[in-house]
Write a protein that holds these residues in place. Sequence first.
Motif, PDB file in Angstrom:
ATOM      1  N   GLU A 112     -42.840 -66.656 -49.427  1.00  0.00           N
ATOM      2  CA  GLU A 112     -41.391 -66.850 -49.311  1.00  0.00           C
ATOM      3  C   GLU A 112     -40.714 -65.726 -48.518  1.00  0.00           C
ATOM      4  O   GLU A 112     -39.932 -65.960 -47.602  1.00  0.00           O
ATOM      5  N   SER A 113     -41.096 -64.481 -48.855  1.00  0.00           N
ATOM      6  CA  SER A 113     -40.448 -63.344 -48.183  1.00  0.00           C
ATOM      7  C   SER A 113     -41.211 -62.904 -46.926  1.00  0.00           C
ATOM      8  O   SER A 113     -40.778 -62.012 -46.210  1.00  0.00           O
ATOM      9  N   ASP A 123     -46.860 -62.791 -50.028  1.00  0.00           N
ATOM     10  CA  ASP A 123     -45.680 -63.444 -50.594  1.00  0.00           C
ATOM     11  C   ASP A 123     -45.119 -64.342 -49.488  1.00  0.00           C
ATOM     12  O   ASP A 123     -44.486 -63.863 -48.547  1.00  0.00           O
ATOM     13  N   HIS A 137     -52.566 -59.463 -50.854  1.00  0.00           N
ATOM     14  CA  HIS A 137     -51.553 -60.319 -51.480  1.00  0.00           C
ATOM     15  C   HIS A 137     -50.517 -60.770 -50.461  1.00  0.00           C
ATOM     16  O   HIS A 137     -49.981 -59.956 -49.707  1.00  0.00           O
TER      17      HIS A 137
END
Length: 302
Positions: A86-87, A84, A82
């Motif tokens: 954005e972060s 993320d 996974h």
Amino acid sequence: MNITIASLKRNVPLKNLVTFKLGGPAEYFYEANSTDSLIAAIALARHEGMPWFLLGGGSNLVVSDTGIEGLVVHNKTTELKHVDHESRQISLSSGLDLEFLVELAHHLGMSGVECFTGIPGSLGGAIYGNAGAYGRSIADILIDAQVLFPDGSIQTVLNSFFQFDYRTSRIKNEPYIVLSARFQLEAGNCDEIKAKMDDISEQRHSKHPPYEVGCAGSFFKNLPPLPGEDRRRAAGSVLEQAGAKTMSYGGARVFDKHANFIINEGKATANDVRRLADMLKKKVLKDFGIELSEEVLYVGRI
Ligand SMILES: Cc1cc2nc3c(=O)[nH]c(=O)nc-3n(C[C@H](O)[C@H](O)[C@H](O)COP(=O)(O)OP(=O)(O)OC[C@H]3O[C@@H](n4cnc5c(N)ncnc54)[C@H](O)[C@@H]3O)c2cc1C
């Protein structure tokens, strides 16, 4: 998920699953292709009172010639991948290779792990030994991890739980199993990341044995820094000064381009490797009064 003793494989050779390409068989063997099956296999061993060992990429091990008693669970879990965006955080199953993280981060234009290029093994193994290179280690990027506790519970623990230090963590002494982990990456540029990866690959190729030669990377830990210095002293340079590059035992010998690598010339036994390692330790102690300690792990029946 239910696994029974009858469903386990027996007397499975391990030499093809470890980078040293030596050692005896696992008494019982189970390949865990999912996190549920890994948990179930460990639960079975605990329920039966059977010793167990979790095998990752097998790149830091000397497996005994008489093999490993009890159950060897091979961690081949890969289901969690996974990102993320954005972060810039990536979560992965512990059975995936560290190299998978390096390649994925490059592909995504995320920086911070290119220094790990060429370190073999799984993410679980990398966390266990706080793997690293070029001044950076797993401890620098790990946010948290899902861990199987000895009581069978699964908990998310923070980086601090692992008490990371140079090539070590708390789980070297306590039987926790890393199921998955989340890493913090940084903004990066794909071309710059690739250039750094290529540079590191080249450096590794110039001083490490070719892939097909059995070894487990640096055999001994680097030495603590001298007073007033902050960099560790390379065990390889002390070994070289002690004449290690001319030393061998049976089918095991010291690699001629890197004195901290013991290689399997083809027919080495675990006993050959151990005897050579002991000879090297004695020589360095005699010549310099320095006690080397193994970075690789001896596993299995003594
Ligand atoms: C050519 C070569 C170069 C190398 N270069 C480097 C280097 O630059 N830097 C470096 O740090 N290392 C290096 N190594 C050593 C090795 O790659 C690392 O130690 C690696 O992180 C080991 O991971 P593994 O999955 O192969 O672990 P394994 O060898 O399979 O197991 C090592 C230990 O980790 C435990 N373990 C594995 N998975 C888990 C898990 N999920 N949860 C809990 N415990 C687990 C095992 O039970 C075992 O005790 C090198 C090795 C080779 C062969």
